[in-house]
Design a protein around this motif. Structure first.
Motif, PDB file in Angstrom:
ATOM      1  N   GLN A 170      -2.391   0.429   0.365  1.00  0.00           N
ATOM      2  CA  GLN A 170      -0.991   0.009   0.438  1.00  0.00           C
ATOM      3  C   GLN A 170      -0.686  -0.659   1.779  1.00  0.00           C
ATOM      4  N   LYS A 171      -1.141  -0.008   2.842  1.00  0.00           N
ATOM      5  CA  LYS A 171      -0.871  -0.516   4.188  1.00  0.00           C
ATOM      6  C   LYS A 171      -1.515  -1.897   4.394  1.00  0.00           C
ATOM      7  N   THR A 172      -2.786  -2.005   4.010  1.00  0.00           N
ATOM      8  CA  THR A 172      -3.526  -3.266   4.188  1.00  0.00           C
ATOM      9  C   THR A 172      -2.909  -4.386   3.353  1.00  0.00           C
ATOM     10  N   ASP A 173      -2.643  -4.083   2.081  1.00  0.00           N
ATOM     11  CA  ASP A 173      -2.104  -5.111   1.187  1.00  0.00           C
ATOM     12  C   ASP A 173      -0.711  -5.567   1.638  1.00  0.00           C
ATOM     13  N   LYS A 202       5.020  -7.992  -1.135  1.00  0.00           N
ATOM     14  CA  LYS A 202       4.953  -6.966  -0.085  1.00  0.00           C
ATOM     15  C   LYS A 202       5.910  -5.820  -0.420  1.00  0.00           C
ATOM     16  N   LYS A 203       7.122  -6.179  -0.858  1.00  0.00           N
ATOM     17  CA  LYS A 203       8.104  -5.149  -1.232  1.00  0.00           C
ATOM     18  C   LYS A 203       7.564  -4.284  -2.361  1.00  0.00           C
ATOM     19  N   GLN A 204       6.922  -4.942  -3.343  1.00  0.00           N
ATOM     20  CA  GLN A 204       6.360  -4.193  -4.467  1.00  0.00           C
ATOM     21  C   GLN A 204       5.298  -3.212  -3.994  1.00  0.00           C
ATOM     22  N   VAL A 205       4.411  -3.667  -3.106  1.00  0.00           N
ATOM     23  CA  VAL A 205       3.351  -2.798  -2.594  1.00  0.00           C
ATOM     24  C   VAL A 205       3.958  -1.635  -1.822  1.00  0.00           C
ATOM     25  N   ASP A 206       4.962  -1.939  -0.985  1.00  0.00           N
ATOM     26  CA  ASP A 206       5.623  -0.891  -0.204  1.00  0.00           C
ATOM     27  C   ASP A 206       6.227   0.184  -1.107  1.00  0.00           C
ATOM     28  N   GLY A 207       6.658  -0.227  -2.287  1.00  0.00           N
ATOM     29  CA  GLY A 207       7.335   0.702  -3.190  1.00  0.00           C
ATOM     30  C   GLY A 207       6.394   1.501  -4.085  1.00  0.00           C
ATOM     31  N   LEU A 208       5.090   1.281  -3.981  1.00  0.00           N
ATOM     32  CA  LEU A 208       4.149   1.995  -4.860  1.00  0.00           C
ATOM     33  C   LEU A 208       4.052   3.469  -4.487  1.00  0.00           C
ATOM     34  N   ASP A 209       3.802   4.289  -5.504  1.00  0.00           N
ATOM     35  CA  ASP A 209       3.656   5.726  -5.318  1.00  0.00           C
ATOM     36  C   ASP A 209       2.203   6.040  -4.955  1.00  0.00           C
ATOM     37  N   THR A 210       1.956   6.338  -3.683  1.00  0.00           N
ATOM     38  CA  THR A 210       0.577   6.579  -3.244  1.00  0.00           C
ATOM     39  C   THR A 210       0.119   8.003  -3.530  1.00  0.00           C
ATOM     40  N   GLU A 211       1.054   8.854  -3.935  1.00  0.00           N
ATOM     41  CA  GLU A 211       0.696  10.253  -4.213  1.00  0.00           C
ATOM     42  C   GLU A 211       0.077  10.383  -5.607  1.00  0.00           C
ATOM     43  N   ASP A 212       0.472   9.491  -6.516  1.00  0.00           N
ATOM     44  CA  ASP A 212       0.006   9.568  -7.896  1.00  0.00           C
ATOM     45  C   ASP A 212      -0.996   8.441  -8.155  1.00  0.00           C
TER      46      ASP A 212
END
Length: 193
Positions: free
Chosen positions: A75-78, A129-139
């Motif tokens: 997420q961070k890289t993308d 970028k906004k879409q990537v920032d909004g992704l759920d990294t826990e699931d």
């Protein structure tokens, strides 16, 4: 982390598939036109660092896909890569705008269209970028699905063509740009993808 790897590979493939439009210049030669050469030099000099920025953003996504990265890392890289691309295309648009219309037939219209297209591409990357920032990294599952959607968007973006840019660079303008060493440097590495 198996779930995100194939999807992120898809993301990288979509990126290298066409995101680096960076002024794929046509042939060389043609008559010298001082005014046009000066215009091309301004644009090429401004494009070169941006081309490097886009290339390095591409490379960071490619690298992230080959590592066993966590969703947070991906997420961070993308997100950073999309931000860099957005900034780079905006800067190229600004450079083309600042250079003014090239000294060719319909130069003003070609310039306006190219600037509009570059700004649209910039906005598309900002939106990704906004879409990537909004992704759920826990699931893991949700994250992979989210990446899939982003890869689809990216694919569309790379296929949407760069008609106004191609239009700007045809004929005399392309020849003038091909004579600039900074444009040659910008495209040499980009055309490999």
């Amino acid at each position: 982390m198996e779930g995100t790897k194939p999807v992120n590979k898809k993301l990288a493939a979509a990126l290298s598939g066409g995101a680096v439009l960076v002024l794929a210049l046509s042939g060389c030669g043609g008559d010298d036109n001082e005014k046009l050469d000066s215009w091309a030099k301004d644009v090429c000099d401004a494009v070169q660092p941006q081309a490097k920025k886009i290339e390095s953003a591409n490379a960071s996504i490619q690298k992230e896909t080959s590592d066993n990265s966590t969703p947070k890392d991906v997420q961070k890289t993308d997100a950073q890569a999309f931000q860099d691309m957005s900034d780079a295309y905006k800067a190229i648009g600004t450079a083309v705008n600042k250079a003014g219309a090239p000294d060719v037939e319909n130069g003003e219209q070609k310039q306006k269209d190219a600037v509009k297209e570059l700004n649209t591409i910039s906005a598309s990357y900002a939106s990704l970028k906004k879409q990537v920032d909004g992704l759920d990294t826990e699931d893991q599952g949700k994250f992979a699905d989210g990446l899939k959607d982003i890869a689809t968007e990216l694919d569309k973006l790379s296929k949407s063509g760069n008609d106004a840019l191609s239009n700007l660079e045809e004929g005399e303008v392309g020849q003038a740009m091909a004579r600039q060493s900074s444009c040659k440097a910008a495209t040499g590495s980009a055309s490999a993808t």
